[in-house]
Design a protein around this motif. Sequence first.
Motif, PDB file in Angstrom:
ATOM      1  N   ALA A  23      57.937  49.562  69.619  1.00 48.20           N
ATOM      2  CA  ALA A  23      58.845  49.432  68.476  1.00 48.20           C
ATOM      3  C   ALA A  23      60.212  48.882  68.868  1.00 48.20           C
ATOM      4  O   ALA A  23      60.731  49.174  69.947  1.00 48.20           O
ATOM      5  N   ARG A  24      60.754  48.084  67.946  1.00 48.61           N
ATOM      6  CA  ARG A  24      62.138  47.614  68.036  1.00 48.61           C
ATOM      7  C   ARG A  24      62.843  48.065  66.755  1.00 48.61           C
ATOM      8  O   ARG A  24      62.244  48.055  65.692  1.00 48.61           O
ATOM      9  N   GLU A  25      64.104  48.424  66.877  1.00 51.28           N
ATOM     10  CA  GLU A  25      64.861  48.803  65.689  1.00 51.28           C
ATOM     11  C   GLU A  25      65.198  47.564  64.881  1.00 51.28           C
ATOM     12  O   GLU A  25      65.526  46.518  65.443  1.00 51.28           O
ATOM     13  N   ALA A  26      65.102  47.690  63.561  1.00 46.66           N
ATOM     14  CA  ALA A  26      65.456  46.590  62.663  1.00 46.66           C
ATOM     15  C   ALA A  26      66.202  47.166  61.468  1.00 46.66           C
ATOM     16  O   ALA A  26      65.922  48.284  61.032  1.00 46.66           O
ATOM     17  N   SER A  27      67.152  46.404  60.962  1.00 44.00           N
ATOM     18  CA  SER A  27      67.917  46.793  59.777  1.00 44.00           C
ATOM     19  C   SER A  27      67.969  45.624  58.816  1.00 44.00           C
ATOM     20  O   SER A  27      68.066  44.461  59.236  1.00 44.00           O
ATOM     21  N   ASP A  42      53.255  37.909  61.100  1.00 41.71           N
ATOM     22  CA  ASP A  42      53.353  38.027  62.558  1.00 41.71           C
ATOM     23  C   ASP A  42      54.039  39.307  63.019  1.00 41.71           C
ATOM     24  O   ASP A  42      54.275  39.494  64.205  1.00 41.71           O
ATOM     25  N   ARG A  43      54.346  40.197  62.079  1.00 35.45           N
ATOM     26  CA  ARG A  43      54.984  41.467  62.433  1.00 35.45           C
ATOM     27  C   ARG A  43      54.725  42.471  61.322  1.00 35.45           C
ATOM     28  O   ARG A  43      54.241  42.111  60.256  1.00 35.45           O
ATOM     29  N   PHE A  44      55.075  43.704  61.578  1.00 34.20           N
ATOM     30  CA  PHE A  44      55.012  44.746  60.552  1.00 34.20           C
ATOM     31  C   PHE A  44      56.071  45.782  60.862  1.00 34.20           C
ATOM     32  O   PHE A  44      56.698  45.737  61.929  1.00 34.20           O
ATOM     33  N   ALA A  98      64.195  50.311  59.977  1.00 38.84           N
ATOM     34  CA  ALA A  98      62.751  50.387  60.222  1.00 38.84           C
ATOM     35  C   ALA A  98      62.464  50.137  61.690  1.00 38.84           C
ATOM     36  O   ALA A  98      63.281  49.589  62.422  1.00 38.84           O
ATOM     37  N   TRP A  99      61.274  50.552  62.079  1.00 41.69           N
ATOM     38  CA  TRP A  99      60.739  50.174  63.381  1.00 41.69           C
ATOM     39  C   TRP A  99      59.940  48.899  63.153  1.00 41.69           C
ATOM     40  O   TRP A  99      59.110  48.846  62.245  1.00 41.69           O
ATOM     41  N   GLU A 100      60.196  47.877  63.966  1.00 43.45           N
ATOM     42  CA  GLU A 100      59.506  46.596  63.828  1.00 43.45           C
ATOM     43  C   GLU A 100      58.556  46.418  65.006  1.00 43.45           C
ATOM     44  O   GLU A 100      58.894  46.774  66.136  1.00 43.45           O
ATOM     45  N   PHE A 101      57.384  45.846  64.712  1.00 40.87           N
ATOM     46  CA  PHE A 101      56.348  45.650  65.724  1.00 40.87           C
ATOM     47  C   PHE A 101      55.883  44.200  65.714  1.00 40.87           C
ATOM     48  O   PHE A 101      55.694  43.620  64.647  1.00 40.87           O
TER      49      PHE A 101
END
Length: 152
Positions: A23-27, A42-44, A98-101
């Motif tokens: 996971a990467r943090e996203a805002s 390509d991500r969720f 959110a957590w981005e994947f």
Amino acid sequence: MTSATTLTSALEPQHRERLMHLAREASFEAGTRLFEEGRRADRFWIVRTGTVSLDLHVPGRRPAVIETLGHGELVGWSWHFPPHLWHLGAEAMSPLRAWEFDAETVRKMCAEDSEFGRVIAVWVGQVVAQRLHASRVRLLDLYAPYGSGVLT
């Protein structure tokens, strides 16, 4: 969405930990489009705070909001199934954390570990089934003649 499809209830701790390692943090600001129907998936994301609306393109009308997602819920399932194109659109309804994947990385991990892959496939499949039901109900609410959605 039902609690059975949120991250904490859908995945056992060992599988959840493996996924969260990626996971990467996203805002996102309120009003930001996360993705558009028909574009490359390509991500969720998994919602930490805030809300996301899922919408469906309706020719000649504004997009129909199908469902609103919140804490712990999966945003996006199209990344899991070829041809990896979004089936819906999504927009942040409030400030969103959110957590981005990265989808390719998760698909590769699923291919390398069949048990992990099965768990992710079941989780995503449950989400798809729930979203199809929500879409049907919402579209009947919006466009069907009065009473046509009632099953007796």
